[in-house]
Design a protein around this motif. Sequence first.
Motif, mmCIF file in Angstrom:
data_model
loop_
_atom_site.group_PDB
_atom_site.id
_atom_site.type_symbol
_atom_site.label_atom_id
_atom_site.label_comp_id
_atom_site.label_asym_id
_atom_site.label_seq_id
_atom_site.Cartn_x
_atom_site.Cartn_y
_atom_site.Cartn_z
ATOM 1 N N TYR A 152 10.378 10.850 -13.487
ATOM 2 C CA TYR A 152 11.094 11.254 -12.288
ATOM 3 C C TYR A 152 12.377 12.018 -12.554
ATOM 4 O O TYR A 152 12.875 12.719 -11.702
ATOM 5 N N SER B 44 2.894 6.752 -10.663
ATOM 6 C CA SER B 44 1.794 6.895 -9.697
ATOM 7 C C SER B 44 1.253 8.327 -9.650
ATOM 8 O O SER B 44 0.074 8.539 -9.417
ATOM 9 N N VAL C 188 4.482 -4.160 -4.655
ATOM 10 C CA VAL C 188 5.623 -4.045 -3.737
ATOM 11 C C VAL C 188 6.909 -4.014 -4.550
ATOM 12 O O VAL C 188 6.929 -4.416 -5.718
ATOM 13 N N ARG D 194 10.487 -7.514 -2.142
ATOM 14 C CA ARG D 194 9.479 -7.867 -1.123
ATOM 15 C C ARG D 194 8.443 -8.856 -1.647
ATOM 16 O O ARG D 194 7.539 -9.254 -0.910
ATOM 17 N N LYS E 252 -0.975 3.503 8.871
ATOM 18 C CA LYS E 252 -1.024 3.992 7.493
ATOM 19 C C LYS E 252 -2.152 3.309 6.715
ATOM 20 O O LYS E 252 -2.887 3.945 5.970
ATOM 21 N N CYS F 259 1.846 -4.751 -10.743
ATOM 22 C CA CYS F 259 2.534 -3.581 -11.311
ATOM 23 C C CYS F 259 3.992 -3.595 -10.869
ATOM 24 O O CYS F 259 4.744 -2.670 -11.136
ATOM 25 N N SER F 260 4.386 -4.651 -10.148
ATOM 26 C CA SER F 260 5.747 -4.714 -9.610
ATOM 27 C C SER F 260 6.770 -5.005 -10.698
ATOM 28 O O SER F 260 6.656 -6.000 -11.416
ATOM 29 N N LEU F 261 7.758 -4.152 -10.802
ATOM 30 C CA LEU F 261 8.811 -4.322 -11.799
ATOM 31 C C LEU F 261 10.005 -5.027 -11.156
ATOM 32 O O LEU F 261 10.302 -4.767 -9.983
ATOM 33 N N SER G 46 2.143 -1.040 -14.636
ATOM 34 C CA SER G 46 3.558 -0.768 -14.382
ATOM 35 C C SER G 46 4.085 0.339 -15.304
ATOM 36 O O SER G 46 5.141 0.907 -15.057
ATOM 37 N N ARG H 54 4.472 -0.644 6.439
ATOM 38 C CA ARG H 54 5.216 -0.857 7.679
ATOM 39 C C ARG H 54 4.431 -0.459 8.916
ATOM 40 O O ARG H 54 4.813 -0.814 10.021
ATOM 41 N N SER I 191 0.834 -1.220 0.000
ATOM 42 C CA SER I 191 0.000 0.000 0.000
ATOM 43 C C SER I 191 0.859 1.256 0.000
ATOM 44 O O SER I 191 0.679 2.154 0.818
ATOM 45 N N GLY I 192 1.814 1.297 -0.926
ATOM 46 C CA GLY I 192 2.684 2.465 -1.054
ATOM 47 C C GLY I 192 2.163 3.399 -2.135
ATOM 48 O O GLY I 192 0.954 3.589 -2.268
ATOM 49 N N LEU I 193 3.074 3.955 -2.932
ATOM 50 C CA LEU I 193 2.680 4.938 -3.946
ATOM 51 C C LEU I 193 1.664 4.353 -4.927
ATOM 52 O O LEU I 193 0.649 4.983 -5.223
ATOM 53 N N MET I 194 1.935 3.167 -5.424
ATOM 54 C CA MET I 194 1.013 2.565 -6.398
ATOM 55 C C MET I 194 -0.196 1.933 -5.712
ATOM 56 O O MET I 194 -1.338 2.238 -6.049
HETATM 57 N N1 LIG Z 1 5.747 4.393 -7.967
HETATM 58 C C1 LIG Z 1 5.512 4.321 -9.266
HETATM 59 O O1 LIG Z 1 5.217 5.331 -9.920
HETATM 60 C C2 LIG Z 1 5.586 2.999 -9.978
HETATM 61 C C3 LIG Z 1 5.240 2.966 -11.328
HETATM 62 C C4 LIG Z 1 5.246 1.757 -11.980
HETATM 63 C C5 LIG Z 1 5.587 0.600 -11.318
HETATM 64 N N2 LIG Z 1 5.948 0.658 -10.012
HETATM 65 C C6 LIG Z 1 6.299 -0.610 -9.340
HETATM 66 O O2 LIG Z 1 5.291 -0.864 -8.394
HETATM 67 C C7 LIG Z 1 5.854 -1.506 -7.250
HETATM 68 C C8 LIG Z 1 5.507 -0.686 -6.017
HETATM 69 O O3 LIG Z 1 6.091 0.595 -6.164
HETATM 70 P P1 LIG Z 1 5.739 1.781 -5.161
HETATM 71 O O4 LIG Z 1 6.378 2.998 -5.725
HETATM 72 O O5 LIG Z 1 4.294 1.768 -4.859
HETATM 73 O O6 LIG Z 1 6.569 1.324 -3.885
HETATM 74 P P2 LIG Z 1 6.412 1.830 -2.395
HETATM 75 O O7 LIG Z 1 5.794 3.196 -2.394
HETATM 76 O O8 LIG Z 1 7.725 1.655 -1.744
HETATM 77 O O9 LIG Z 1 5.345 0.812 -1.797
HETATM 78 C C9 LIG Z 1 5.687 -0.482 -1.377
HETATM 79 C C10 LIG Z 1 4.831 -0.887 -0.211
HETATM 80 O O10 LIG Z 1 5.459 -2.012 0.413
HETATM 81 C C11 LIG Z 1 5.540 -1.756 1.809
HETATM 82 N N3 LIG Z 1 6.684 -2.418 2.415
HETATM 83 C C12 LIG Z 1 7.987 -2.336 2.076
HETATM 84 N N4 LIG Z 1 8.741 -3.086 2.899
HETATM 85 C C13 LIG Z 1 7.885 -3.632 3.791
HETATM 86 C C14 LIG Z 1 8.045 -4.501 4.897
HETATM 87 N N5 LIG Z 1 9.252 -4.945 5.269
HETATM 88 N N6 LIG Z 1 6.940 -4.880 5.578
HETATM 89 C C15 LIG Z 1 5.733 -4.427 5.232
HETATM 90 N N7 LIG Z 1 5.508 -3.591 4.195
HETATM 91 C C16 LIG Z 1 6.576 -3.206 3.487
HETATM 92 C C17 LIG Z 1 5.705 -0.263 1.910
HETATM 93 O O11 LIG Z 1 5.393 0.166 3.226
HETATM 94 P P3 LIG Z 1 5.371 1.713 3.650
HETATM 95 O O12 LIG Z 1 4.091 2.259 3.072
HETATM 96 O O13 LIG Z 1 5.357 1.684 5.106
HETATM 97 O O14 LIG Z 1 6.582 2.331 3.028
HETATM 98 C C18 LIG Z 1 4.724 0.205 0.861
HETATM 99 O O15 LIG Z 1 3.413 0.242 1.370
HETATM 100 C C19 LIG Z 1 7.356 -1.599 -7.498
HETATM 101 O O16 LIG Z 1 7.679 -2.878 -7.944
HETATM 102 C C20 LIG Z 1 7.607 -0.577 -8.600
HETATM 103 O O17 LIG Z 1 8.693 -0.977 -9.410
HETATM 104 C C21 LIG Z 1 5.942 1.830 -9.322
#
Ligand SMILES: NC(=O)c1ccc[n+]([C@@H]2O[C@H](COP(=O)([O-])OP(=O)(O)OC[C@H]3O[C@@H](n4cnc5c(N)ncnc54)[C@H](OP(=O)(O)O)[C@@H]3O)[C@@H](O)[C@H]2O)c1
Length: 216
Positions: free
Chosen positions: A197, A131, A67, A71, A36, A90-92, A127, A32, A8-11
């Motif tokens: 970015y 986001s 994730v 992860r 949140k 959507c995980s790369l 992907s 984490r 439940s992060g950015l995506m």
């Molecule tokens: N962001 C983008 O624009 C984008 C675009 C295309 C594809 N993607 C892909 O989508 C995937 C997710 O990206 P994202 O940007 O959404 O990543 P992110 O913001 O880091 O979200 C990942 C989630 O995993 C949680 N997490 C990480 N370590 C953990 C742990 N040890 N225990 C429990 N939860 C944990 C994080 O917790 P917290 O919330 O507490 O940090 C967060 O909620 C990636 O594979 C990325 O390559 C991202």
Amino acid sequence: MRIGILGSGLMGGKLGTLFARAGHEVVFSYARSRKKLTRLAREAHGNARAGTPAEAAQDADAVLLAVHWSRVRDVLKQAGNLSGKVIISCSLPMNADDTALVIAQRSSGAEALARMVRKSHVVAAFSTVPSEVLFGVFKSRRKRTRPSLVYCGDNTRAKQIAARLIRDVGFDPVDAGPLRIARYTEPFALLMAQLAYEGEGGAELAYRFERFRERT
Ligand SMILES: NC(=O)c1ccc[n+]([C@@H]2O[C@H](COP(=O)([O-])OP(=O)(O)OC[C@H]3O[C@@H](n4cnc5c(N)ncnc54)[C@H](OP(=O)(O)O)[C@@H]3O)[C@@H](O)[C@H]2O)c1
């Protein structure tokens, strides 16, 4: 539909919010802090709640895997038996500092994931979109022209579910074919991320890039 959010992060945070606003039942999991997840559920202003990955997967019509690649095994383990489930990923397959794909050319993260969860149905989607643009796309969803979003997978029912969710977020879903096509879309996603970015113009430039199909 009932959608479990694994990550439940950015995506995951944004897509889960939009799925809830589009009328789906959403369970946010895997961050984490439980706080949140609860906040995300409250601010989604829809049918959303916080849960564990196992609760998110239970009875879900689809789970969104969002994730970092490092992860994936952990969250899948916590989700439990995903046999027969639709997994929209959507995980790369990125390295630790997000500078390169660790699987490419002859395979993809989506195909590697499908091998990890053999009895599930993996669809690669979302992907290729940064986001940052998601809320804007959702806001403009009633406009006649929508940005395109490619998805691929091997299971027809899973792809129908993914296409519906892509449409609900505000995109025009474009079926790119079988899951192996992800080996071509994933490097493209990296290019999109770089534009979003690191490039001048940021996310807006990436968004316009998605509209390329309509402009030609
Ligand atoms: N962001 C983008 O624009 C984008 C675009 C295309 C594809 N993607 C892909 O989508 C995937 C997710 O990206 P994202 O940007 O959404 O990543 P992110 O913001 O880091 O979200 C990942 C989630 O995993 C949680 N997490 C990480 N370590 C953990 C742990 N040890 N225990 C429990 N939860 C944990 C994080 O917790 P917290 O919330 O507490 O940090 C967060 O909620 C990636 O594979 C990325 O390559 C991202």
